[in-house]
Design a protein around this motif. Structure first.
Motif, short mmCIF file in Angstrom:
data_model
loop_
_atom_site.label_atom_id
_atom_site.label_comp_id
_atom_site.label_asym_id
_atom_site.label_seq_id
_atom_site.Cartn_x
_atom_site.Cartn_y
_atom_site.Cartn_z
N THR C 70 0.84 -1.20 0.00
CA THR C 70 0.00 0.00 0.00
C THR C 70 0.88 1.24 0.00
O THR C 70 1.78 1.35 0.82
N PRO C 71 0.64 2.18 -0.93
CA PRO C 71 1.47 3.39 -0.93
C PRO C 71 1.23 4.23 0.33
O PRO C 71 0.17 4.13 0.95
N ILE C 72 2.21 5.00 0.66
CA ILE C 72 2.21 5.80 1.89
C ILE C 72 0.92 6.60 2.05
O ILE C 72 0.36 6.66 3.14
N GLU C 73 0.43 7.18 0.94
CA GLU C 73 -0.73 8.07 1.08
C GLU C 73 -2.02 7.32 1.40
O GLU C 73 -3.01 7.93 1.77
N ASP C 74 -2.02 6.00 1.25
CA ASP C 74 -3.24 5.25 1.55
C ASP C 74 -3.12 4.46 2.87
O ASP C 74 -3.99 3.65 3.19
N ARG C 75 -2.04 4.66 3.63
CA ARG C 75 -1.87 3.87 4.85
C ARG C 75 -2.58 4.46 6.05
O ARG C 75 -2.78 3.80 7.05
N ASN C 76 -2.89 5.77 5.95
CA ASN C 76 -3.59 6.45 7.04
C ASN C 76 -2.84 6.34 8.38
O ASN C 76 -3.41 5.95 9.39
N THR C 77 -1.55 6.66 8.33
CA THR C 77 -0.79 6.71 9.58
C THR C 77 -0.45 8.17 9.84
O THR C 77 -0.31 8.95 8.92
N GLY C 78 -0.35 8.52 11.10
CA GLY C 78 0.11 9.87 11.44
C GLY C 78 1.61 9.80 11.67
O GLY C 78 2.06 9.15 12.61
N TYR C 79 2.38 10.42 10.79
CA TYR C 79 3.83 10.27 10.86
C TYR C 79 4.45 11.59 11.31
O TYR C 79 4.14 12.63 10.74
N VAL C 80 5.29 11.54 12.31
CA VAL C 80 5.99 12.75 12.74
C VAL C 80 7.47 12.56 12.44
O VAL C 80 8.09 11.60 12.88
N LEU C 154 -2.99 5.63 14.51
CA LEU C 154 -1.63 5.09 14.67
C LEU C 154 -0.64 6.22 14.46
O LEU C 154 -0.60 6.85 13.41
N LEU C 155 0.14 6.49 15.50
CA LEU C 155 1.09 7.59 15.44
C LEU C 155 2.50 7.00 15.31
O LEU C 155 2.92 6.20 16.15
N LEU C 156 3.19 7.38 14.26
CA LEU C 156 4.57 6.93 14.07
C LEU C 156 5.49 8.11 14.33
O LEU C 156 5.41 9.12 13.64
N LEU C 157 6.33 7.99 15.32
CA LEU C 157 7.16 9.13 15.74
C LEU C 157 8.62 8.78 15.50
O LEU C 157 9.18 7.91 16.17
N ASP C 158 9.24 9.47 14.55
CA ASP C 158 10.63 9.19 14.20
C ASP C 158 11.53 10.23 14.87
O ASP C 158 11.65 11.34 14.37
N GLU C 159 12.12 9.92 15.98
CA GLU C 159 12.94 10.85 16.77
C GLU C 159 12.25 12.21 16.88
O GLU C 159 12.81 13.23 16.51
N PRO C 160 11.02 12.25 17.39
CA PRO C 160 10.25 13.48 17.31
C PRO C 160 10.82 14.61 18.16
O PRO C 160 10.56 15.78 17.89
N LEU C 161 11.61 14.31 19.18
CA LEU C 161 12.08 15.37 20.07
C LEU C 161 13.56 15.66 19.87
O LEU C 161 14.15 16.47 20.58
N GLY C 162 14.14 15.00 18.88
CA GLY C 162 15.60 15.07 18.69
C GLY C 162 16.16 16.46 18.45
O GLY C 162 17.31 16.72 18.79
#
Lengths: 544, 368, 369
Positions: C70-80, C154-162
């Motif tokens: 599934t492409p990124i735009e159809d995954r419905n994840t909240g990505y930070v 679903l929240l995906l947090l990639d080093e959000p406070l770095g």
């Protein structure tokens, strides 16, 4: 050996002195003002008293008015059309993954490397040949307005693509990922995120294409026929010996283009690209891979038929020139060919000297701009000053420079042409160098100094090695620009003929030459440009 | 052998006062940490000492010599920016040799010495690598080696560990201090990490909005913070707003929100004066049952976060104030659940009283 | 219910194996952190889950749906994103409203959603600011708001406070956890900061060299780490090489350069005469002026004292030349110990962790780079 070392050390020590550095920078800025900025502005003002002869001749005045109007109209249409065709092309090059992209990338630059005279002639030949797609539809394109549009579209195209490819490559794709993760389809992302963020690049690309179209003379005069835009009017006026109209139109073009550029620069930063509503279904359709494929095919077709083939069509009569003995005649320097080779030598000599002068005088200015040494406002003014020569239409520039430098009677025509060429090419070098120096973190220089390196050491051991590639490519760009330059050189020169000027005379039939002669002459000019480019590139790569 | 002195140094950028009347001394061989948030002026201060930035006013002395007219390259003070600024076109050893060669040292001699120093930072095997082939920690060590090789005795480090992973940072800060000590260097080290500053600085200096808030040994600053900002910035601190109710020779009582009372041993404030009481989080004791003692308040447990050495409990007191307490995880409090009734208490001598700030407590705690 | 499941997930970049056959399940409403040194594959893993990078092999399920292709735009994840990546040409409210906008949400609905989100994050006052006008913390909050406004659970947090200052980072991390819990979200949070991971997570995943080392609650991983690398990476620890002499029930008697140490090795599988490694957290090495205990007690000298606020670190050297770090917790007044003092160090048996001697060597097993 020992002595040279101590001299080197003395210079090194001297470079540590703030006063010595100030003197060097002041000299470079003085050169910029005295030799680059003022001549085109002052030259024309010396002759302003001539313009009232135009106001007495209503027909001439109307011709001048319409020529100026057409210049801006064409430039505007071209910049818009090229933006529309060039952005998808830049996208293909920057984002494509196929190896064919590299070839496409190199081909895009073709109209840029071919001397403008050759480009004009090539365009003329193509659209009147049996291969012309329009002829296929039964339309004959004779020299005039429409052919000028086709020509300008071709040579402004690479400018847009280059700028936008550069922008897209440095653009952080994290913005696109962010937009996609929020559910935006790729077309929506491009429309609402990527292009608005790249707005400064779009404005710059638009301005450069606009300037190219406004300024171009050499190729335009070959396809213009009876049509007149600003530069053609100036050229015709010069040929007819009418100084007044020439001064008037040059003056207006200089002032108007500086004004237009100023306005677009200022408005460009203020204006926001509207985002409006999003239509998810429709935009999803446009984002589908089939839609993208259709768009890509369309983009490449336009490029091939409107840009690529018209530019290289000139090479077709060359084959004939080899078989009909023109090649032998040319190499042995018979008849008109002896003057051709003299022109070539002249062009190359001028190119080399102008390039050297600019490298030496431009480098300190590039440092001043990149490092904002003159403060915020000072840097803006300096950048504006550096940009004047490319904003001003080249033939108008040539007219003005001619007037200016001829007031110094001790200067030979040779040097006048060199000064004109330094003015025309200066901007390219300084801009490229300033961008390259800006790419080196200033902390790198500061750290080097705290380690005990004097300014000269920092320059020699840090700045030069890290910008080597830009120095060489800047020099190559200047050199080929100088060798190919037609418009301004036509306006400045009287007796001396550089190769492009000579070729114009051949094409226009002022000197009797066959199509084979012309095609071959142009090929030599292109070939030598290509070879010098290649050699310099090899040097750069080996030294790396 | 540099001892550094700053006398009344100020610097403005346009309307921004980056440094205001900065005066302090650094002793020869001392390791000073300058601590501040983004925008506090700490980098500007470091660059001013190095000579990269010229102060608008004030004097900078190295070993009692005024540096006003001494160029950056002649100060023999090495600046290491946060990005390390390794020269990308030079190998590790060429980077390390850069200083000596700039000063006219013979190439072979410079190379030999560079190799020795690379051994010291355990990078002699990578002498011919280019900086982009090294890990972040290695790059940091090259920058250090490059500084030492230039024969400097003064290192100016701007967030030297900031680009590294948190765990690696812990490891390398010990090494950094060791290398500095072994080479007899005077170091000024800028950071926003209070633990880093306290663990390696002989002294620490806290900077806020271009002004020095306090300077002293970590222990001294921790025990006697000069103002609320320092008390908050160094250590983990609770603040309770209140008004002095009564005072006698042994201490004072304070009325806090909700009409509750606490006792402190401060005697410097008079009745009716509004004050802020500061108590370190680790000095607050938490109980899962009601207790009878001085300075006991009850409330609901609203947070329990495991930090390793500690669990940090957050308690919403009955008066609405929120306090945090740090406890080692092996205590019997681990059975507590969020929402449980709890009690907290603290000793009178673990409190510190400050005047209530004119602009309010919240404003005073902000870095800007 | 399982919110996210990755099966045998592998990612190669050319010759580099960024992720090797990783399996992981994340429960609904769980707060899961992934930590490890740089290059361990943690960022690759979250990018694969978010769809930013495509896997070389393996499968990804979100809500039990296979989304591998599934492409990124159809995954419905909240990505930070670590870079925060607020759209610089849009104001705070426009950034937050971007998700609803591109989904074709009605303007009025969009405006309401944005307002609610800004209220929740206390950003109302900055709604019409451009990202460059915001402080680091406000930028980060806006990025979180933008990710949530699209309605993802679903929240995906990639080093959000770095990118933030430490002080602000510590405040925001608690707010982040609170938000996730209040809104019943599932969060996967990548970080290199061990304290951040422990303080806000229900479970922590430790990664090294493209593989998962250990998964567990922060408490379990800190107090009873099963793997030696966990002991090293999460918190600090002293490591001692030794040899098992005797095993009595769960108690192991270990010889460390001639000295005897007793360790409670629950679940350890070591045999007598095997080489082993003992690990102990600095706070479980107790210093005393008098010899209160015979077992696990060494005499030592203090070689360095560093005061770091809530704790004091003492570096000691034992008579046998072992260097150890001990940590004193300052719940009371600071003890009267200074450099050069002769003391006794007791290593608490139940906190002495025992591991097989790593076949790749101890230094390599503990390498952080």
């Amino acid at each position: 050996m020992k002595e040279s070392k101590s001299i080197g050390e003395a210079i090194n020590r001297l470079s540590g002195s703030p006063i010595a550095r100030k003197i060097l920078y002041s000299f470079a800025v003085f050169y910029l003002i005295a030799f680059i900025l003022l001549p085109p502005l002052l030259g024309i003002s010396f002759k302003l008293d001539l313009i009232d002869q135009v106001f007495r001749d209503e027909i001439l005045l109307n011709r001048a008015k319409s020529a100026i109007m057409w210049s801006f109209t064409i430039a505007f249409i071209i910049a818009i059309l090229d933006l529309i065709a060039g952005i998808p092309m830049a996208w293909i090059i920057a984002r494509g993954k196929s190896n064919l992209i590299n070839i496409l990338d190199a081909f895009v630059d073709i109209p840029f490397v071919i001397p403008t005279v050759a480009l004009g002639f090539s365009t003329l030949l193509f659209w009147n040949s049996n291969y012309s797609p329009l002829k296929f539809l039964g339309v004959n394109v004779s020299p005039g307005f429409f052919l000028i549009l086709l020509l300008h579209f071709a040579f402004s195209f690479p400018v847009i693509v280059r700028v936008m490819v550069g922008e897209l490559l440095t653009y952080k794709d994290v913005y696109e990922n962010a937009a996609k993760s929020l559910g935006a389809k790729s077309f929506t992302v491009a429309r609402t995120v990527t292009l608005p963020i790249l707005k400064p690049g779009l404005v710059a690309a638009f301005l450069l294409a606009f300037a190219r179209s406004l300024s171009e003379t050499g190729a335009t005069m070959i396809v213009a026929g009876a049509f007149e835009n600003g530069p053609i009017f100036i050229k015709n006026a010069k040929d007819a010996g009418l100084e007044g109209p020439m001064v008037l139109v040059s003056f207006i073009l200089i002032i108007a283009s500086i004004t237009v550029f100023g306005i677009i620069r200022i408005l460009g930063t203020k204006f926001r690209i509207p985002i409006g509503n999003v239509y998810p279904d429709f935009e999803a359709l446009l984002s589908k891979s089939i839609s993208v494929k259709i768009r890509n095919v369309l983009t490449i077709t336009i490029f091939i038929f409107l840009v690529f083939i018209p530019s290289i069509f000139i090479t077709s009569p060359v084959l004939g020139a080899i078989s009909d003995g023109t090649l032998v005649k040319a190499i042995s320097g018979e008849g008109i060919w002896s003057s051709f080779w003299n022109s070539m030598i002249l062009s190359y000599t001028i190119g080399i000297i102008a390039t050297l002068i600019n490298v030496i005088t431009g480098f300190p200015v590039a440092i001043l701009i990149a490092r904002k040494r003159l403060g915020h406002i000072g840097s803006i003014l300096l950048e504006a000053a550096v940009n004047v020569p490319i904003v001003v239409p080249s033939v108008a520039l040539g007219v003005s420079l001619g007037f200016f430098w001829r007031t110094f009677s001790f200067l030979s025509e040779f040097w006048i042409i060199i000064f004109a060429h330094t003015t025309i090419t200066y901007t390219y070098f300084v801009q490229a160098m300033a961008a390259a120096i800006e790419g080196i973190p200033e902390e790198m220089e500061e750290t080097a100094r705290t380690l005990g390196s004097k300014a000269l050491g920092v320059f020699k051991n840090i700045i030069v090695p890290l910008t080597k590639y830009s120095i060489f490519s800047g020099a190559i760009l200047m050199f080929t620009r100088s060798v190919d330059e037609t418009g301004a050189t036509t306006a400045v020169s009287q007796k001396l003929q550089t190769a492009p000027v000579l070729l114009v005379n051949w094409i226009k039939g002022i000197v009797p030459a066959t199509t084979s002669d012309i095609a071959l002459g142009i090929s030599f000019l292109v070939l030598t440009s290509f070879i010098s480019l290649l050699v310099l590139r090899l040097v750069v790569y080996r030294r790396r | 052998m540099p001892a550094i002195q700053l006398r009344d140094v100020s610097k403005r950028f346009g309307d921004t006062r980056a440094l205001e009347s900065i005066s302090f001394d650094v002793k020869d061989g001392e390791y000073l940490c300058i601590l501040g948030s983004t925008g506090s002026g700490k980098t500007t201060l470091l660059r001013t000492i190095s000579g990269i930035i010229k102060p608008d006013q004030g004097e900078i002395l190295y070993d009692n010599k005024n540096m006003k007219d001494v160029a950056v390259e002649d100060r023999n003070a090495v600046y290491v920016p946060q990005t390390y600024a390794l020269f990308p076109h030079l190998t590790v050893i060429e980077n390390v040799c850069f200083g000596p060669i700039s000063k006219g040292v013979d190439l072979n001699e410079a190379k030999n010495r560079a190799l020795q120093i690379l051994k010291l930072v355990k990078l002699d095997k990578r002498a011919n690598s280019y900086p982009n082939e090294l890990s972040g920690g290695m790059q940091q060590r090259v920058a250090l080696a490059r500084g030492i090789a230039s024969n400097t005795k003064l290192l100016l480090l701007d967030e030297p560990l900031g680009a590294l992973d948190a765990r690696l940072r812990l490891e390398l800060r010990v090494e950094l201090k060791k290398i500095a000590q072994e080479n007899g260097l005077t170091v000024i080290h800028v950071t926003h990490d209070q633990e880093e500053a306290m663990s390696i600085g002989d002294r620490i200096m806290i900077l806020r909005k271009g002004r020095i808030q306090q300077i002293g040994t970590p222990l001294h600053v921790y025990l006697s913070p000069q103002n609320i900002f320092v008390a908050n910035f160094i250590g983990n601190t609770n603040f309770i707003e209140g008004t002095i109710l009564k005072r006698n020779t042994r201490g004072s009582s304070i009325r806090i929100r909700g009409g509750y009372q606490i006792m402190v041993d401060d005697t410097s404030h008079v009745a009716e004066e509004p004050v802020v009481t500061a108590i370190r989080e680790e000095k607050i004791k938490l109980f899962d049952h009601p207790i009878e003692a001085k300075n006991t308040l009850s409330g609901d447990l609203i947070g329990a976060n495991f930090l390793g050495t500690f669990i940090r409990y957050e308690v919403k007191l009955d008066n609405g104030d929120i306090l945090a307490a740090l406890h080692p995880p092996n205590s019997d409090l681990t059975k507590l659940r969020l929402g449980d009734r709890v009690a907290i208490s603290f000793e009178t001598f673990h409190t510190k009283i400050f005047d209530y700030p004119v602009l309010g407590l919240k404003r005073e705690l902000e870095a800007y | 219910m399982t919110k996210v499941r990755v099966v045998s997930l592998t990612k190669n970049y050319g010759d580099i194996k960024a992720l090797k056959q990783v399996n992981l399940e994340v429960e609904e409403r769980e707060y899961l952190s992934i930590i490890g040194p740089s290059g361990c594959g943690k960022t690759t893993l979250i990018k694969l889950i978010g769809g930013i990078v495509a896997p070389s092999s393996g499968e990804i399920y979100i809500d039990e749906q296979n989304v591998t292709d599934t492409p990124i735009e159809d995954r419905n994840t909240g990505y930070v994103f670590q870079e925060i990546a607020l759209f610089p040409h849009l104001k705070v409210n426009e950034n937050v409203g971007y998700g609803p906008l591109v989904k074709g949400e009605d303007r009025e609905v969009n405006r309401r959603q944005v307002r609610e989100m800004l209220d929740l994050l206390s950003l109302e006052d900055q709604a019409s600011f451009f990202p460059v006008e915001l402080s680091g913390g406000a930028k980060q909050k806006t990025a979180i708001g933008r990710a949530l406004a699209s309605g993802s659970k679903l929240l995906l947090l990639d080093e959000p406070l770095g990118m933030l200052d430490l002080k602000i980072r510590n405040e925001l991390r608690y707010e982040l956890r609170k938000l996730v819990k209040d809104l019943n979200l599932t969060a996967i949070h990548v970080t290199h900061d061990q304290e951040e991971a422990m303080s806000i997570s229900d479970r922590v995943v430790i990664m090294k060299a493209g593989e998962i080392v250990e998964v567990g609650t922060p408490r379990k991983l800190y107090i009873h780490p099963s793997k030696i690398f966990t002991a090293k990476f999460l918190g600090e620890a002293n490591f001692l090489e030794g040899k098992v002499e005797k095993i009595e029930g769960n108690y192991y008697q270990v010889n460390v350069s001639g000295n005897k140490l007793i360790a409670l090795g629950e679940g350890a599988v070591l045999k007598e005469n095997e080489k082993c490694v003992l690990a102990i957290r600095p706070e479980y090495v107790k210093l005393n002026k008098k010899k209160l205990n015979e077992i696990n007690t060494w005499s030592c000298y203090v070689i360095n004292v560093s005061f770091i606020g809530s704790t004091i670190l003492y570096n000691i050297i034992t008579d046998t030349g072992k260097k150890l770090t001990t940590k004193y917790i300052l719940t009371e007044n600071e003890p009267d110990i200074s450099v050069g003092d002769k003391l006794y160090a007791t290593l608490s048996s139940e906190h002495l962790l025992i591991y097989d001697y790593p076949h790749e060597g101890l230094d390599k097993a503990l390498d952080l780079e």
